[in-house]
Structures are given as C-alpha cells and as structure tokens.
Write a protein that holds these residues in place. Structure first.
Motif, short mmCIF file in Angstrom:
data_model
loop_
_atom_site.label_atom_id
_atom_site.label_comp_id
_atom_site.label_asym_id
_atom_site.label_seq_id
_atom_site.Cartn_x
_atom_site.Cartn_y
_atom_site.Cartn_z
N LEU A 175 35.76 -16.52 -78.65
CA LEU A 175 35.82 -17.84 -78.28
C LEU A 175 34.69 -19.23 -79.01
CD1 LEU A 175 34.46 -16.56 -74.23
CD2 LEU A 175 36.45 -17.51 -75.02
N VAL A 176 34.51 -18.07 -79.64
CA VAL A 176 33.78 -19.41 -80.73
C VAL A 176 34.67 -19.76 -81.82
CG1 VAL A 176 32.08 -18.72 -83.21
CG2 VAL A 176 31.37 -17.54 -80.71
N LYS A 177 35.56 -18.52 -81.97
CA LYS A 177 36.52 -19.67 -82.55
C LYS A 177 37.50 -20.51 -81.95
CE LYS A 177 39.81 -18.77 -86.12
NZ LYS A 177 41.28 -19.70 -85.77
N GLU A 178 37.71 -20.77 -81.04
CA GLU A 178 37.56 -21.79 -80.24
C GLU A 178 37.30 -22.57 -79.88
OE1 GLU A 178 39.06 -21.04 -75.83
OE2 GLU A 178 39.77 -18.61 -76.33
N LEU A 179 35.90 -22.70 -80.34
CA LEU A 179 35.22 -23.60 -80.46
C LEU A 179 35.53 -24.78 -81.85
CD1 LEU A 179 32.01 -23.34 -78.74
CD2 LEU A 179 32.90 -24.81 -77.67
N VAL A 180 35.57 -23.43 -83.06
CA VAL A 180 36.07 -24.34 -84.16
C VAL A 180 37.05 -24.66 -84.21
CG1 VAL A 180 36.56 -23.23 -86.58
CG2 VAL A 180 34.28 -22.23 -85.18
N ASP A 181 38.20 -24.61 -83.67
CA ASP A 181 39.23 -24.89 -83.86
C ASP A 181 39.71 -26.01 -83.26
OD1 ASP A 181 40.51 -22.52 -84.87
OD2 ASP A 181 41.60 -22.01 -83.22
N LYS A 182 38.41 -26.07 -82.03
CA LYS A 182 38.55 -27.31 -81.25
C LYS A 182 37.50 -28.65 -82.45
CE LYS A 182 39.62 -25.55 -76.41
NZ LYS A 182 38.78 -24.96 -75.33
N GLY A 183 36.75 -28.42 -83.44
CA GLY A 183 36.37 -29.18 -84.12
C GLY A 183 34.78 -29.58 -83.26
N GLN A 184 34.52 -28.82 -82.19
CA GLN A 184 32.79 -28.99 -81.77
C GLN A 184 32.14 -27.97 -82.83
OE1 GLN A 184 34.84 -28.31 -78.14
NE2 GLN A 184 32.68 -29.48 -77.69
N VAL A 185 31.82 -27.26 -83.96
CA VAL A 185 31.27 -26.25 -84.12
C VAL A 185 30.52 -26.86 -85.72
CG1 VAL A 185 30.93 -24.11 -85.19
CG2 VAL A 185 32.00 -24.25 -83.39
N LEU A 186 29.24 -26.65 -85.58
CA LEU A 186 28.45 -26.00 -87.23
C LEU A 186 27.90 -25.32 -87.31
CD1 LEU A 186 26.79 -27.79 -89.32
CD2 LEU A 186 24.52 -27.76 -88.06
N ALA A 187 28.35 -24.56 -88.38
CA ALA A 187 27.66 -23.26 -88.80
C ALA A 187 26.69 -22.98 -89.45
CB ALA A 187 29.20 -22.39 -89.27
N VAL A 188 25.81 -22.06 -89.23
CA VAL A 188 24.71 -21.82 -90.53
C VAL A 188 24.52 -20.67 -90.80
CG1 VAL A 188 24.24 -24.17 -90.06
CG2 VAL A 188 23.28 -22.35 -88.29
N CYS A 189 23.96 -20.05 -91.55
CA CYS A 189 23.36 -18.88 -92.07
C CYS A 189 22.29 -19.38 -91.92
CB CYS A 189 23.99 -17.52 -92.82
SG CYS A 189 23.32 -16.49 -92.62
N PRO A 190 20.86 -18.93 -91.32
CA PRO A 190 19.92 -19.39 -91.57
C PRO A 190 19.04 -18.57 -92.94
CG PRO A 190 19.19 -18.81 -89.06
CD PRO A 190 20.51 -18.51 -89.87
N GLU A 191 19.37 -16.78 -92.75
CA GLU A 191 18.34 -15.86 -93.31
C GLU A 191 19.70 -16.95 -95.11
OE1 GLU A 191 19.37 -12.03 -92.29
OE2 GLU A 191 18.73 -12.59 -90.26
N VAL A 192 20.92 -16.51 -95.24
CA VAL A 192 21.53 -16.97 -96.57
C VAL A 192 20.96 -18.64 -96.87
CG1 VAL A 192 23.49 -17.81 -98.02
CG2 VAL A 192 23.21 -16.48 -96.36
N LEU A 193 20.59 -19.42 -95.86
CA LEU A 193 19.90 -20.84 -95.99
C LEU A 193 18.79 -20.20 -96.84
CD1 LEU A 193 21.57 -23.22 -93.29
CD2 LEU A 193 21.58 -22.79 -95.35
N GLY A 194 18.22 -19.35 -96.59
CA GLY A 194 16.43 -19.26 -97.11
C GLY A 194 16.54 -18.11 -98.53
N GLY A 195 17.74 -18.46 -98.93
CA GLY A 195 17.28 -17.48 -99.79
C GLY A 195 17.67 -16.33 -100.30
N LEU A 196 18.29 -15.76 -98.83
CA LEU A 196 18.72 -14.15 -99.08
C LEU A 196 19.86 -13.60 -99.71
CD1 LEU A 196 16.32 -13.56 -95.73
CD2 LEU A 196 15.58 -12.74 -97.78
#
Ligand code: SF4
Length: 151
Positions: A28-49
């Motif tokens: 279902l999340v993939k459906e949102l991606v296909d509709k162009g409505q998603v910003l994907a983030v990984c907070p742990e990677v953004l924190g340098g992990l």
C-alpha cells in the motif's frame, strides 16, 4: 486539488536500510509512491549510522544497543534532519515502520532486548507527532485507507 504528501519510512518503500540490511516493502505504501505522494526518509541513516548496524531499543530517554552503547545523539540528529525534510516538502501525514526505536508509533520495545513491547513512540515518530503531522504505522494502513479520499 493539491495532493496530500506523506513522509514515509524509507524501508517501507523497499529501501534496504534496516539495521539488518533488509527492507520492509509494503504494497500500500508502494501505491502512494506510484502516485507521487511520498517523501521517503531513513532517520537512522540520516543520523550517520551504517547499514547494517547494531539493533537498538529505547531505554528511558536514551537509545541503546544490546551492549549498552548510547546512540541517542545520532538518533536525535537523524530524526531532526528527517523532520526538517518532511516540513520542507509540505508533508501533513506520515506512515512509519512499526516498533522501530526511530519510526515506531504507539508501541516500541522496552529496552530489555527480550521482545517485550511497551506504549511509546520512536524518536522520529515522537517529533512528527509534536509537529502535528498525522502519523500511523504500516500496520494501520488498511484500516485508515478509506480516510484519504485523494490518496
Ligand atoms: Fe526503516 Fe525508520 Fe529504521 Fe530507517 S530508521 S530502517 S526508515 S524503521
């Protein structure tokens, strides 16, 4: 009508960014991606992990590894970066990965590394809620799917 934008845990769109190097793709999340409505983030990677990285749990106001290493600062830094990106992108809703010490909403592991769950939010989910972003986990998606007419 302007589309609702969702900030989404990156592992739910299929990015292999989990602590164990795996993804948690949700259709279902993939459906949102296909509709162009998603910003994907990984907070742990953004924190340098790194990927992979040691599993962590929330213990009181800290985030720790099984060996007691305190990674709270990295978790907070990554969550703040992810929140800023979400606000910049105009996200009003979030779909986050259940039970994660960053993304979990409603319940998280209790810090004993025994699989026990307690009420609470991950570091990132807590910030999303504080900033008024309507936040659910992927476990609740089917229940709420009808609530977004423009989704
Ligand atoms: Fe997924 Fe969030 Fe963990 Fe990144 S921090 S792997 S987005 S649950």
């Amino acid at each position: 009508m302007e589309k609702t934008m969702y900030v989404v845990s990156a592992c739910l769109i299929g990015e292999a960014c989990r602590y164990n190097g795996e993804a948690s793709l949700h259709p279902l999340v993939k459906e949102l991606v296909d509709k162009g409505q998603v910003l994907a983030v990984c907070p742990e990677v953004l924190g340098g992990l790194s990927i992979p990285r040691p599993a962590c749990e929330i213990s009181g106001d800290r985030v720790i590894t099984h060996d007691g290493l305190d990674l709270t600062d990295a978790y907070k830094e990554g969550a703040k970066k992810a929140l800023d990106m979400a606000l910049d992108a105009g996200c009003s809703r979030a779909v986050v990965k259940s039970r994660s010490p960053s993304c979990g909403k409603g319940v998280v592991y209790d810090g004993s590394f025994s699989g026990r769950l307690i009420p609470g939010n991950g570091v990132f989910a807590e910030m999303l809620v504080e900033f008024g972003i309507e936040t659910i986990t992927e476990d609740d998606l089917e229940v709420i799917w009808g609530w977004d007419e423009d989704a």
